[in-house]
Design an enzyme around this catalytic site. Structure first.
Site: not given
Ligand code: ATP
Ligand code: MG
Length: 778
Positions: A33, A224, A616
């Site tokens: 995301t 997404d 989560r």
């Molecule tokens: P889900 O599959 O549960 O939807 P996702 O892959 O969309 O997860 P995100 O929600 O985008 O993951 O990111 C998870 C957490 O990690 C968030 O708090 C985000 O800010 C943090 N995060 C992602 N990438 C980085 C990074 N490169 N450095 C630091 N924090 C990060």
């Molecule tokens: Mg996500």
């Protein structure tokens, strides 16, 4: 480019690869995301107009949060101009401008689930079909499935397989009902949620000029949670992207949890086939959770056969083990969770909003609410009625709906006699039947009341009341031509008598109803202001109504800033994160649900749900289960969920090593907790051997569908009645033809009619009626 700094290499690649198809397929918490959000910021920074970007999210709330983040990079006004929202909200907006192509008024009404249910009930009544045999909700679910697969009434009627399947399911009238329902919606100038997608598909396929227009507009498309798109959504995206192919989808096949609503996991799995040139990026680092959580989640999901293998690791701290609490009852479980939250809030200075309680079914909420209230812990239950679905709000909204769409019979019948004005049900029925017989809407009859009066068979008193009512509505409509929606709505609230009627009730509930109506008006004011600031904003009443029909309980919350514990189903928790997660009700038949554990596919989806829930967690997870639970009006024994035994013991810590436990290893794999956890007291390992099921395939066939009531023992009665034996789950038995097997399930309460599920060594699983099976216990 500050926003690029916080990205790892793979994320950076995904954000900066702007042209051409791109898929990010990656595990939970890996930043999908975040990538999507930053990619939009990057596009705009690189000169792409926000008007050319279409971003589709799973919830409105997610869209708002993404916009806020993008605004920090590109500024408010650009961020606001992006077309971003759920499939439903974005395409409702498009349909509004193109409705004339489809024969709908541009101010068509959007029917929410409750409206759709009301229409369906009327349809069944008109067709004289017994609503007990054709449960309205079930019928709607089936129709929804057809719509989401683009099976129109005509396509349905021409499909012998579907007709046959529905006939077998005792639903041979489904086609007639489907046709009549679609017709009713059309005549009311209304679309239900599925229509928003179905009609968009119709629009884009039948009218190439419309397709071309939106293809040109949406040069960059981002989606997404792509794993949970249904067929209808898939086709829309594919059509729109086919010109420029600047499409970026992100998702995780391991988090596909909406197949019951038609989500099709193959949309993500087949992306490469649709776009052979697609760049695929995988993200392997989880930034959300501790190592312990990530490893535990990986271990569980790796049991699914149907999946893309992914490497996911965390560089965060190892973290604490997952704590498992065995409760004696549902109340005990809730008490533990509330106590734990209270304790952590005090001793570790955690905010209440750091905590989530996640459950499989909404029915589980109540016990937790009670326990939290007892401790004065503030909480919020998600997934309840949206503010706009409250009765008093819907009543005023119905007036407004009628003003913009006179054909909306749902709205009309809701308020024609509310507040009471002497237009009773008999009168209403006469009007409806008459309108139907003339093939016109009720509003047309009211428009020409004088003309139709002799045929209506209504007395003069009633006719006057109808005329007065209709004159009032007409006056509001005239007002709407010159005044803004808010002013008109205020006038409606007053002159319809609604406010006065509500104010007469001075109980706390009554007062809060008046406040809710006030709040509706406030939110309208806010909406109009917001739309007026947008370059392509639309402050019209019909746009407002369309928006609220699609809003959920997460969208309108005055007290969002307050510190509260979040309670929600796992389904709703998708995409979110919390420092401390309580995953509760980990019991067989509850999670996995008794409705979804009879096939491997269903069980794998339950396992994906489990994966979603666990991932989560940022810091610490608690698992709880109860050994008895108040359900369906009685106390039932419960067994720990098979998922508990699927989490390796190294990731788990038992809080209250129990004196007696029945962790069942349904998976057939080594039961970690009991076999290799030295710290577990011996007594805890006392497994009832009879309860143990030894093959993975057994687990997949357990437990039973919802109308089967398990019993623990039964008598084998030989047909001759000569002898009888007690039999119970776990017994080894011999059958004349099938040989030796093990009883894994007994079902039924009538001793003459008990069925047994037996897994035979050579013949596999059989369902047998004990009375006839001549099983011999060995
Ligand atoms: P889900 O599959 O549960 O939807 P996702 O892959 O969309 O997860 P995100 O929600 O985008 O993951 O990111 C998870 C957490 O990690 C968030 O708090 C985000 O800010 C943090 N995060 C992602 N990438 C980085 C990074 N490169 N450095 C630091 N924090 C990060
Ligand atoms: Mg996500």
């Amino acid at each position: 480019m500050d926003y690029l700094k916080g990205l790892n290499d793979a994320q950076h690649e995904a954000v900066t690869t702007i042209e051409g198809p791109l898929m990010v397929l990656a595990g939970a918490g890996s930043g999908k995301t975040r990538v999507l959000t930053m990619r939009i910021a990057h596009l705009i920074t690189n000169g792409v107009s926000p008007f050319n970007i279409l971003a589709l999210t799973f919830t409105n709330k997610a869209a708002r949060e993404m916009k806020d983040r993008i605004a920090k990079v590109v500024g408010d006004s650009d961020a606001k101009s992006i077309w971003m929202g759920t499939f439903h909200s974005v395409f409702a907006r498009i349909l509004r401008s193109e409705a004339h192509y489809l024969g709908f008024p541009s101010n068509f009404t959007i029917y929410d689930t409750q409206d759709a249910l009301n229409v369906m009930k009327k349809v069944l009544k008109e067709l004289n079909i017994d609503a007990d045999l054709y449960k309205p909700k079930k019928v709607l679910a089936r129709i929804s499935a057809y719509k989401n697969n683009l099976i129109t009434v005509k396509a349905y009627m021409n499909n012998p397989e579907l007709l046959e399947a529905d006939e077998r399911a005792n639903m041979k009238h489904l086609g007639v009902i489907y046709a009549k329902y679609v017709d009713a919606c059309f005549r009311n100038g209304a679309m239900d949620f599925d229509d928003l997608l179905l009609r968009t598909n119709e629009l884009l396929t039948r009218f190439p000029e419309v397709l071309a227009k939106y293809q040109d507009r949406f040069r960059y498309i981002l989606v997404d949670e792509y794993q949970d798109t249904n067929h209808s959504q898939y086709l829309i995206v594919k059509a729109l992207a086919s010109k420029f192919e600047n499409i970026c989808v992100v998702g995780d096949d391991a988090q596909s949890i909406y197949s019951f609503r038609g989500a099709n996991i193959y949309n993500i799995l087949n992306f490469k086939k649709d776009y052979p040139d697609a760049v695929t990026v995988s993200l392997e680092q989880n930034y959300r959770s501790t190592q312990n959580i990530v490893d535990a989640a990986n271990a569980v999901i790796s049991r699914n056969v149907q999946q893309f293998k992914k490497n996911v690791f965390s560089d965060n701290e190892i973290g604490e083990k997952i704590k498992v609490y065995r409760a004696l009852s549902d109340a005990d479980e809730a008490g533990f969770v509330a106590g734990n939250i209270w304790e952590q809030h005090n001793s570790q200075q955690r905010k209440f909003s750091d905590f989530a309680i996640l459950y499989r079914t909404n029915a589980q909420t109540r016990a937790f609410e009670d326990a939290l209230r007892k401790k004065n812990i503030p909480y919020r239950v998600y997934g309840g009625l949206s503010f706009y679905q409250r009765k008093e709000v819907k009543d005023l909204v119905a007036y407004l709906r009628l003003l913009v769409n006179e054909n909306d019979n749902e709205a009309l019948t809701r308020i024609i006699n509310y507040p009471t004005r002497g237009i009773g049900e008999t009168t209403q029925n006469k009007l409806i039947v008459f309108a139907d017989s003339q093939g016109i809407s009720v509003s047309k009859v009211l428009d020409n009341l004088g003309f139709y009066a002799p045929q209506l068979g209504l007395n003069n008193g009633v006719l006057t009341k109808l005329a007065d009512f209709w004159a009032m509505i007409k006056a509001f409509e005239v007002m709407l031509k010159t005044d803004d929606a808010y002013t008109v709505a205020m006038e409606v609230a007053k002159r319809s008598g609604l406010i006065k009627f509500l104010k007469d009730d001075q109980t706390p509930e009554g007062i809060s109803r008046v406040e809710n109506v006030q709040e509706l008006l406030n939110s309208m004011r806010g909406f109009i202001d917001e739309q007026q600031q947008l370059e392509d904003g639309d402050p019209s009443l019909s746009n407002f109504l369309g928006n609220i029909a699609l809003s959920t309980d997460q969208d309108n919350n005055k007290d969002d800033d307050q510190e509260k514990v979040s309670l929600m189903t796992i389904h709703l928790s998708k995409g979110l994160e919390f420092p401390v997660v309580h995953l509760v009700g980990l019991e067989e038949n509850l999670f996995p649900s008794f409705m979804s554990s009879s096939t491997r596919e269903e069980l794998e989806e339950e396992r994906r749900l489990f994966y979603v829930a666990l991932t989560r967690t940022e810091k610490q997870a608690f698992f709880t289960y109860a050994v008895s639970r108040f359900q369906w009006g009685k106390i039932t024994d419960a067994e720990p969920s098979r998922f508990l035994s699927e989490v390796n013991s190294e990731y788990i810590e038992l809080i209250n090593p129990a004196t007696e436990s029945r962790f069942v290893n349904h998976s057939g794999l080594k039961s970690n907790i009991f076999d290799d956890e030295p710290s577990v007291p011996k007594s805890f390992r006392k497994l009832d051997p009879k309860k143990k099921i030894s093959k993975a395939s057994d687990a997949l066939s357990l437990p039973q569908s919802k109308n089967l009531k398990p019993v623990s023992t039964a008598k084998i009665i030989n047909p001759s009645g000569a002898s009888s034996q007690d039999i119970e789950v776990g017994d080894k038995v011999r059958h004349d033809r099938f040989g030796i097997g093990e009883v894994v399930f007994l079902d039924g309460t009538d001793p003459q009619n008990i069925k047994a599920k037996v897994i035979f060594q050579n013949e596999g699983e059989k369902n047998l009626i004990l009375k006839f099976a001549k099983l011999v216990k060995i």
